[in-house]
Design a protein around this motif. Structure first.
Motif, short mmCIF file in Angstrom:
data_model
loop_
_atom_site.label_atom_id
_atom_site.label_comp_id
_atom_site.label_asym_id
_atom_site.label_seq_id
_atom_site.Cartn_x
_atom_site.Cartn_y
_atom_site.Cartn_z
N LEU A 124 31.79 43.18 50.62
CA LEU A 124 31.61 44.54 50.10
C LEU A 124 30.76 44.56 48.83
N VAL A 125 30.99 43.62 47.94
CA VAL A 125 30.21 43.59 46.70
C VAL A 125 28.77 43.19 47.00
N ALA A 126 28.57 42.29 47.97
CA ALA A 126 27.21 41.91 48.36
C ALA A 126 26.45 43.09 48.95
N LEU A 127 27.19 44.03 49.55
CA LEU A 127 26.55 45.26 50.02
C LEU A 127 25.84 45.97 48.88
N ALA A 161 23.01 45.22 54.12
CA ALA A 161 22.63 46.34 53.26
C ALA A 161 21.13 46.35 52.99
N PHE A 162 20.54 45.18 52.79
CA PHE A 162 19.11 45.10 52.48
C PHE A 162 18.28 45.62 53.65
N VAL A 163 18.65 45.21 54.86
CA VAL A 163 17.89 45.64 56.04
C VAL A 163 18.12 47.11 56.33
N VAL A 164 19.39 47.51 56.34
CA VAL A 164 19.73 48.88 56.71
C VAL A 164 19.22 49.88 55.68
N SER A 165 19.33 49.57 54.40
CA SER A 165 18.94 50.53 53.37
C SER A 165 17.45 50.79 53.36
N ALA A 213 29.40 32.99 53.42
CA ALA A 213 28.84 33.61 54.63
C ALA A 213 29.08 35.11 54.62
N ALA A 214 30.26 35.53 54.16
CA ALA A 214 30.55 36.96 54.09
C ALA A 214 29.62 37.65 53.10
N ALA A 215 29.37 36.99 51.96
CA ALA A 215 28.49 37.57 50.96
C ALA A 215 27.06 37.69 51.48
N VAL A 216 26.59 36.64 52.15
CA VAL A 216 25.24 36.68 52.71
C VAL A 216 25.13 37.77 53.76
N ALA A 217 26.15 37.88 54.62
CA ALA A 217 26.14 38.91 55.66
C ALA A 217 26.09 40.30 55.04
N GLY A 218 26.88 40.54 54.00
CA GLY A 218 26.88 41.84 53.34
C GLY A 218 25.54 42.17 52.72
N PHE A 219 24.94 41.18 52.06
CA PHE A 219 23.64 41.41 51.43
C PHE A 219 22.56 41.71 52.47
#
Length: 303
Positions: A242-245, A130-134, A121-127
């Motif tokens: 963080l890495v998923a970011l 970052a995907f939306v915001v970037s 869940a943390a990895a999905v949230a990070g991805f």
């Protein structure tokens, strides 16, 4: 460290590990406190000199001063080159960034176990974040001073994270190009002022640079400590986030290349795609070589 922090995908923290100063850097950063800053400022008053000297020694001030000077020098130099590349060769520059970011994500994710629902869940949230915001941050956040302060506070947190680049965080926030351009303009204005040029450009760009530095200073007491708290409480889940970011941020170089091509009156062509991929391969190879010859991918054990 400054050269690494100036490009997305390579972490200044990684360079600190390579050069053997990482632990000393973290100890110095976390030793900075409002009480010690106050003691240093009061050192000019009679009877407070010993307290000021003790505070300076506690935060390893000499080390931070020399390191900071080196970082600042490299950042000023490298960001000027990067900004020129973005304006004149966006496909190659952003392709190179894409390769740096992608290889960093691959190297780091191989060291993070996403084997529980919480970590996944943390990895999905990070991805997703970052995907939306970037893709929308530049248009949504703008480039006002409050945003600049926020960007500085968030970017400085990367100093404690080997593998996570402060420039990458600026890319996610849509502030990377703005800050590299502003810094280059500030240096030009400073040199012009020294030779008798007008003060107005120096004030205009200097306000932004000072706001970013102020944000970084605030981040030392807030964001950086919050990241360390999260790592201490839920290390693997935090690292997964963080890495998923990094993975989610892969959208940014592609989006920005398209926008930059539009500004230049050009579009994606087979030749442009091939150049982007070739530059990405170069960036990826550099990261893989760095990891191979330094053996520092074990971020779970190093932080």
């Amino acid at each position: 460290m400054g050269a690494a922090d100036a490009v997305p995908g390579v972490s200044g923290g990684t360079i600190a590990l390579v050069t053997g100063i990482y632990e000393r850097l973290i100890a110095a950063i976390t030793a900075v406190s409002l009480a010690r800053i106050r003691a240093v400022l009061l050192g000019v008053l009679p009877g407070h000199r010993n307290d000021a000297v003790g505070a300076l020694r506690a935060v390893d001030a000499g080390f931070l001063l020399v390191l900071g000077a080196g970082i600042a020098t490299a950042i000023v130099t490298v960001t000027r080159i990067v900004h020129t590349g973005i304006e004149t060769m966006p496909v190659l520059t952003f392709g190179f960034f894409f390769g740096l970011i992608a290889a960093s994500a691959w190297v780091l994710f191989s060291e993070v176990a996403v084997d529980t629902p919480a970590r996944a869940a943390a990895a999905v949230a990070g991805f997703v974040f970052a995907f939306v915001v970037s893709g929308r941050a530049a248009a949504t956040l703008g480039d006002g001073l409050p945003v600049t302060v926020l960007a500085g506070a968030i970017a400085v947190s990367a100093m404690i994270l080997p593998g996570i680049s402060g420039s990458l965080l600026l890319v996610i926030l849509g502030q990377y190009e703005y800050m590299t351009g502003t810094l280059s303009a500030f240096v030009d204005a400073l040199l012009a002022t020294v030779t008798g040029g007008p003060l107005a450009p120096l004030r205009e760009h200097g306000v932004v640079v000072v706001a970013f530095i102020a944000g970084a200073f605030v981040g030392l007491f807030t964001v950086a400590h919050a990241v360390r708290w999260a790592l201490n409480r839920a290390r693997t889940a935090t690292l997964a986030f963080l890495v998923a970011l990094i993975v989610g941020a892969l959208r940014a170089p592609i989006v920005r290349t398209g926008e930059q091509l539009t500004e230049l009156g050009r579009t994606w062509t087979p030749t442009a795609v091939a150049a982007f991929v070739a530059a990405a391969v170069v960036g990826a190879v550099l990261v893989v070589l760095l990891e191979h010859y330094t053996g520092i991918a074990d971020i779970d054990g190093d932080i």
